[in-house]
Design a protein around this motif. Structure first.
Motif, PDB file in Angstrom:
ATOM      1  N   VAL A 165      -5.263  29.919  11.097  1.00 45.71           N
ATOM      2  CA  VAL A 165      -5.574  28.675  10.392  1.00 45.71           C
ATOM      3  C   VAL A 165      -4.554  28.481   9.280  1.00 45.71           C
ATOM      4  O   VAL A 165      -4.245  29.410   8.527  1.00 45.71           O
ATOM      5  CB  VAL A 165      -6.994  28.702   9.792  1.00 45.71           C
ATOM      6  CG1 VAL A 165      -7.259  27.436   8.977  1.00 45.71           C
ATOM      7  CG2 VAL A 165      -8.035  28.843  10.898  1.00 45.71           C
ATOM      8  N   GLU A 166      -4.028  27.244   9.180  1.00 52.65           N
ATOM      9  CA  GLU A 166      -3.090  26.902   8.114  1.00 52.65           C
ATOM     10  C   GLU A 166      -3.581  25.665   7.376  1.00 52.65           C
ATOM     11  O   GLU A 166      -4.132  24.743   7.988  1.00 52.65           O
ATOM     12  CB  GLU A 166      -1.697  26.623   8.678  1.00 52.65           C
ATOM     13  CG  GLU A 166      -1.007  27.821   9.294  1.00 52.65           C
ATOM     14  CD  GLU A 166       0.388  27.463   9.783  1.00 52.65           C
ATOM     15  OE1 GLU A 166       0.740  26.257   9.780  1.00 52.65           O
ATOM     16  OE2 GLU A 166       1.136  28.376  10.183  1.00 52.65           O
ATOM     17  N   CYS A 167      -3.388  25.670   6.076  1.00 58.02           N
ATOM     18  CA  CYS A 167      -3.638  24.487   5.251  1.00 58.02           C
ATOM     19  C   CYS A 167      -2.366  24.195   4.485  1.00 58.02           C
ATOM     20  O   CYS A 167      -1.879  25.039   3.720  1.00 58.02           O
ATOM     21  CB  CYS A 167      -4.792  24.729   4.276  1.00 58.02           C
ATOM     22  SG  CYS A 167      -6.408  24.823   5.066  1.00 58.02           S
ATOM     23  N   ASN A 168      -1.801  23.002   4.710  1.00 55.68           N
ATOM     24  CA  ASN A 168      -0.532  22.635   4.074  1.00 55.68           C
ATOM     25  C   ASN A 168       0.542  23.687   4.345  1.00 55.68           C
ATOM     26  O   ASN A 168       1.366  23.991   3.475  1.00 55.68           O
ATOM     27  CB  ASN A 168      -0.714  22.453   2.569  1.00 55.68           C
ATOM     28  CG  ASN A 168      -1.590  21.266   2.234  1.00 55.68           C
ATOM     29  OD1 ASN A 168      -1.481  20.213   2.850  1.00 55.68           O
ATOM     30  ND2 ASN A 168      -2.484  21.438   1.274  1.00 55.68           N
ATOM     31  N   GLY A 169       0.529  24.244   5.546  1.00 58.62           N
ATOM     32  CA  GLY A 169       1.551  25.206   5.938  1.00 58.62           C
ATOM     33  C   GLY A 169       1.320  26.622   5.470  1.00 58.62           C
ATOM     34  O   GLY A 169       2.121  27.515   5.770  1.00 58.62           O
ATOM     35  N   MET A 170       0.234  26.878   4.753  1.00 55.42           N
ATOM     36  CA  MET A 170      -0.055  28.222   4.254  1.00 55.42           C
ATOM     37  C   MET A 170      -1.202  28.841   5.041  1.00 55.42           C
ATOM     38  O   MET A 170      -2.179  28.165   5.371  1.00 55.42           O
ATOM     39  CB  MET A 170      -0.401  28.175   2.759  1.00 55.42           C
ATOM     40  CG  MET A 170       0.727  27.658   1.890  1.00 55.42           C
ATOM     41  SD  MET A 170       0.314  27.699   0.124  1.00 55.42           S
ATOM     42  CE  MET A 170       0.110  29.478  -0.129  1.00 55.42           C
ATOM     43  N   ASP A 171      -1.075  30.135   5.353  1.00 59.86           N
ATOM     44  CA  ASP A 171      -2.104  30.830   6.111  1.00 59.86           C
ATOM     45  C   ASP A 171      -3.408  30.925   5.320  1.00 59.86           C
ATOM     46  O   ASP A 171      -3.393  31.164   4.108  1.00 59.86           O
ATOM     47  CB  ASP A 171      -1.646  32.244   6.472  1.00 59.86           C
ATOM     48  CG  ASP A 171      -0.625  32.253   7.594  1.00 59.86           C
ATOM     49  OD1 ASP A 171      -0.554  31.254   8.323  1.00 59.86           O
ATOM     50  OD2 ASP A 171       0.086  33.257   7.735  1.00 59.86           O
TER      51      ASP A 171
END
Length: 215
Positions: free
Chosen positions: A126-132
């Motif tokens: 899962v990524e949010c704004n490219g961060m794990d």
């Protein structure tokens, strides 16, 4: 190849993990012979520099032991009796061979995308704004269920069926605890809430609630 060690008792387990390169520790917790929270904490302290995963077996119907394990934040809980295929799948995911890892990394795979959330199903990522974003297996399955129908209000029974093993004894409060953890994790990653509580009904993944507040 994968080496396994079978030990009995908390002290023997702690002594064993100091002398082995491990990817996972699997605990059969069936009595009050030791405090599960203390054991999990000591294992994590001993192997603080590794990406160790901890799974625990708990007998179905023993809600007190289940809640004790839940509070430790282990990576997976298996309720006895459990589906052997699910456990074998869990083991196979622990240390894939180099060829399997290479194929997974190069595959496009299926993804679920909503707002700034991207879930790569084949990579369990899962990524949010490219961060794990790190989620427990139950939280991952809850988020996957939410992402499949954004805005839809799922009852607690719906979420139990989606995220827990079939036949597991799960109280509504347990669902609330896991959804609460997922909500806090996503809030930390996104800076806002995207999981909406619908009183006396359930929960929904709903970006619009933030837009309504901001307008």
């Amino acid at each position: 190849s994968t080496n396994t060690s079978l030990v009995e008792g908390a002290e023997e387990a702690l002594a064993s993990i100091k002398s082995n390169d491990l990817v996972a520790v699997i605990i059969d917790y069936h009595s009050d012979a030791f405090r599960i929270g203390d054991l999990v904490s000591q294992i994590r302290e001993t192997l603080a520099d590794t990406a160790l995963r901890i799974a625990v077996f708990v007998r179905a119907g023993n809600q007190q032991l289940y809640l004790e394990v839940l509070k430790t934040g282990v990576s997976e809980i298996f309720m006895r009796p459990f589906n052997p295929e699910r456990f074998l799948s869990y083991l196979s995911d622990l240390s894939p061979d180099d060829n399997a890892r290479s194929c997974t990394e190069n595959a496009s795979g299926n993804s679920l995308i909503y707002a700034e959330i991207t879930m790569q199903l084949d990579r369990r990522r899962v990524e949010c704004n490219g961060m794990d974003v790190q989620l427990s297996p139950i939280e991952f399955r809850l988020l996957q269920h939410f992402l499949q129908k954004p805005g839809y209000v799922f009852s607690r029974d719906d979420l139990i069926e989606a995220a827990w093993p079939r036949g597991a004894f799960v109280e509504p409060r347990t669902v609330d605890v896991h959804v609460g953890r997922l909500r806090r994790t996503m809030r930390a990653a996104l800076g806002r809430d995207v999981i909406r509580t619908v009183r006396a009904t359930g929960y929904a993944l709903d970006e619009r609630q933030w837009a309504d507040r901001a307008s």
